[in-house]
Design a protein around this motif. Sequence first.
Motif, PDB file in Angstrom:
ATOM      1  N   UNK A  27       2.854 -15.123  47.984  1.00 33.22           N
ATOM      2  CA  UNK A  27       4.283 -14.867  47.877  1.00 33.22           C
ATOM      3  C   UNK A  27       4.783 -15.277  46.494  1.00 33.22           C
ATOM      4  N   UNK A  28       5.769 -14.531  45.987  1.00 33.09           N
ATOM      5  CA  UNK A  28       6.374 -14.852  44.695  1.00 33.09           C
ATOM      6  C   UNK A  28       7.710 -15.534  44.952  1.00 33.09           C
ATOM      7  N   UNK A  29       7.858 -16.740  44.417  1.00 28.33           N
ATOM      8  CA  UNK A  29       9.041 -17.555  44.701  1.00 28.33           C
ATOM      9  C   UNK A  29       9.709 -17.970  43.393  1.00 28.33           C
ATOM     10  N   UNK A  30      10.991 -17.700  43.284  1.00 27.29           N
ATOM     11  CA  UNK A  30      11.788 -18.057  42.112  1.00 27.29           C
ATOM     12  C   UNK A  30      12.458 -19.410  42.358  1.00 27.29           C
ATOM     13  N   UNK A  31      12.247 -20.347  41.432  1.00 24.65           N
ATOM     14  CA  UNK A  31      12.849 -21.679  41.527  1.00 24.65           C
ATOM     15  C   UNK A  31      13.804 -21.900  40.367  1.00 24.65           C
ATOM     16  N   UNK A  32      14.998 -22.371  40.672  1.00 31.01           N
ATOM     17  CA  UNK A  32      16.013 -22.607  39.650  1.00 31.01           C
ATOM     18  C   UNK A  32      16.584 -24.014  39.822  1.00 31.01           C
ATOM     19  N   UNK A  33      16.350 -24.862  38.804  1.00 29.67           N
ATOM     20  CA  UNK A  33      16.897 -26.209  38.933  1.00 29.67           C
ATOM     21  C   UNK A  33      16.310 -27.203  37.953  1.00 29.67           C
ATOM     22  N   UNK A  34      16.183 -28.446  38.418  1.00 27.85           N
ATOM     23  CA  UNK A  34      15.820 -29.578  37.568  1.00 27.85           C
ATOM     24  C   UNK A  34      14.311 -29.685  37.384  1.00 27.85           C
ATOM     25  N   UNK A  35      13.899 -29.636  36.116  1.00 26.15           N
ATOM     26  CA  UNK A  35      12.500 -29.862  35.749  1.00 26.15           C
ATOM     27  C   UNK A  35      12.497 -30.944  34.670  1.00 26.15           C
ATOM     28  N   UNK A  48      12.365 -21.862  36.484  1.00 27.55           N
ATOM     29  CA  UNK A  48      13.540 -21.656  35.643  1.00 27.55           C
ATOM     30  C   UNK A  48      14.500 -22.826  35.837  1.00 27.55           C
ATOM     31  N   UNK A  49      15.258 -23.153  34.791  1.00 29.25           N
ATOM     32  CA  UNK A  49      16.241 -24.229  34.939  1.00 29.25           C
ATOM     33  C   UNK A  49      16.472 -24.990  33.665  1.00 29.25           C
ATOM     34  N   UNK A  50      16.272 -26.292  33.702  1.00 27.94           N
ATOM     35  CA  UNK A  50      16.612 -27.157  32.579  1.00 27.94           C
ATOM     36  C   UNK A  50      15.797 -26.846  31.332  1.00 27.94           C
ATOM     37  N   UNK A  51      16.440 -27.070  30.177  1.00 31.09           N
ATOM     38  CA  UNK A  51      15.714 -27.008  28.920  1.00 31.09           C
ATOM     39  C   UNK A  51      14.663 -28.119  28.906  1.00 31.09           C
ATOM     40  N   UNK A  52      13.534 -27.841  28.292  1.00 33.60           N
ATOM     41  CA  UNK A  52      12.461 -28.823  28.191  1.00 33.60           C
ATOM     42  C   UNK A  52      12.472 -29.393  26.773  1.00 33.60           C
ATOM     43  N   UNK A  53      12.736 -30.698  26.641  1.00 29.41           N
ATOM     44  CA  UNK A  53      12.844 -31.339  25.331  1.00 29.41           C
ATOM     45  C   UNK A  53      11.491 -31.631  24.707  1.00 29.41           C
ATOM     46  N   UNK A  54      11.546 -32.112  23.463  1.00 27.80           N
ATOM     47  CA  UNK A  54      10.322 -32.282  22.677  1.00 27.80           C
ATOM     48  C   UNK A  54       9.374 -33.322  23.257  1.00 27.80           C
ATOM     49  N   UNK A  55       9.900 -34.346  23.948  1.00 24.97           N
ATOM     50  CA  UNK A  55       9.024 -35.401  24.463  1.00 24.97           C
ATOM     51  C   UNK A  55       8.266 -34.988  25.719  1.00 24.97           C
ATOM     52  N   UNK A 107      10.006 -18.353  31.583  1.00 23.25           N
ATOM     53  CA  UNK A 107      11.470 -18.389  31.497  1.00 23.25           C
ATOM     54  C   UNK A 107      11.998 -19.706  30.942  1.00 23.25           C
ATOM     55  N   UNK A 108      11.172 -20.736  30.873  1.00 23.58           N
ATOM     56  CA  UNK A 108      11.638 -22.044  30.404  1.00 23.58           C
ATOM     57  C   UNK A 108      11.962 -21.995  28.917  1.00 23.58           C
ATOM     58  N   UNK A 109      13.005 -22.726  28.548  1.00 23.55           N
ATOM     59  CA  UNK A 109      13.419 -22.831  27.150  1.00 23.55           C
ATOM     60  C   UNK A 109      12.990 -24.197  26.622  1.00 23.55           C
ATOM     61  N   UNK A 110      12.125 -24.188  25.617  1.00 26.48           N
ATOM     62  CA  UNK A 110      11.652 -25.424  25.011  1.00 26.48           C
ATOM     63  C   UNK A 110      12.519 -25.729  23.790  1.00 26.48           C
ATOM     64  N   UNK A 111      13.218 -26.864  23.873  1.00 28.15           N
ATOM     65  CA  UNK A 111      14.254 -27.215  22.898  1.00 28.15           C
ATOM     66  C   UNK A 111      13.856 -28.480  22.140  1.00 28.15           C
ATOM     67  N   UNK A 112      13.467 -28.322  20.884  1.00 27.89           N
ATOM     68  CA  UNK A 112      13.051 -29.464  20.071  1.00 27.89           C
ATOM     69  C   UNK A 112      14.224 -30.287  19.556  1.00 27.89           C
ATOM     70  N   UNK A 113      15.450 -29.835  19.800  1.00 29.42           N
ATOM     71  CA  UNK A 113      16.603 -30.537  19.250  1.00 29.42           C
ATOM     72  C   UNK A 113      16.990 -31.781  20.048  1.00 29.42           C
ATOM     73  N   UNK A 114      16.389 -31.968  21.249  1.00 26.74           N
ATOM     74  CA  UNK A 114      16.666 -33.194  22.011  1.00 26.74           C
ATOM     75  C   UNK A 114      15.394 -33.693  22.662  1.00 26.74           C
TER      76      UNK A 114
END
Length: 301
Positions: free
Chosen positions: A2-10, A58-65, A83-90
């Motif tokens: 099954x294909x399951x979409x998750x949206x929230x806190x990572x 999908x969900x929270x931006x993933x920071x550099x650490x 779909x995850x956004x990797x954000x080096x700015x925080x």
Amino acid sequence: MKKIYLYGMIIASNSFRLKEFPEPDRYSEIEESCRFPGGETGTCATVLSSLGANVILDGTYIGRNSAQLIKDFYKNKSVNCDLLHFDDSFEGLEDYVIITGDARTPMGTFGHFFSSAFSGGIKRWNKPDEKAVSECDCAAIDPFFGEDSDLAAEYCIRHGKPYVTIDCKYDSFLHRNSAVSVISGEGLNNDYPDMTREEIFPLFQENGNGLTIITNGGKEFLYGRKGGELKTFQPFRVDVKSTLGAGDTFKAGCTYALSMGMNDNELVRFASACAAVAVSRYPSQLYPPAVSEVERLIKSR
């Protein structure tokens, strides 16, 4: 699968299992410690992958650490991180959890993260992806992102995809339209501190169009639907090593059961067994339950 979409806190989670809970100005021995992807959605993804689902995360931006941790952890699992956004700015969101037996104390910076975002600051999470929702079998949505969480639910409704949610208020859009709504003790204490489970349950029941479950840790929990009877379930008994991730694993169990078309009784039984397997080991995020283990525990009753 099954294909399951998750949206929230990572997030990145740092846990420390102690022999005894620390007292002020006293030393406490760390018996085990570990760092792994956590959060309500991060843990849910880990468990669903172990159960055999294909997960779109999908969900929270993933920071550099925490970026490398997230990438490495999921690269050999059935979890799609495109779909995850990797954000080096925080630095990224992390929590720190002290565990002693069946108790745990989490610490973090989530209050600042959300207060800043909802007061005109940067919202460090994605908008939900409608295409991913349209292509999934079902979804699970965390309620923490306000109108963006509601938008994820709207996409599910538009495309006829059932979803699971957690810790919503009984009059919320997310609860009203969910297939399964799970309310924890922590959620009740935050939103309805002066009401018992028995007092609040009818309000959830009558304001929802799906199944409502109000959990109670390792104690008997309540479930039912609008116009139906109030049912109870006694969780499975196991030797508890750590309760970290128990609620998130229960959510994953509900989501998997929903995707497999289980009825209400089967769903709560499967989710409870999932959580029971998880609390019997540390850290469950590195040793998540498999379907065979869950079924074996169910048969043991």
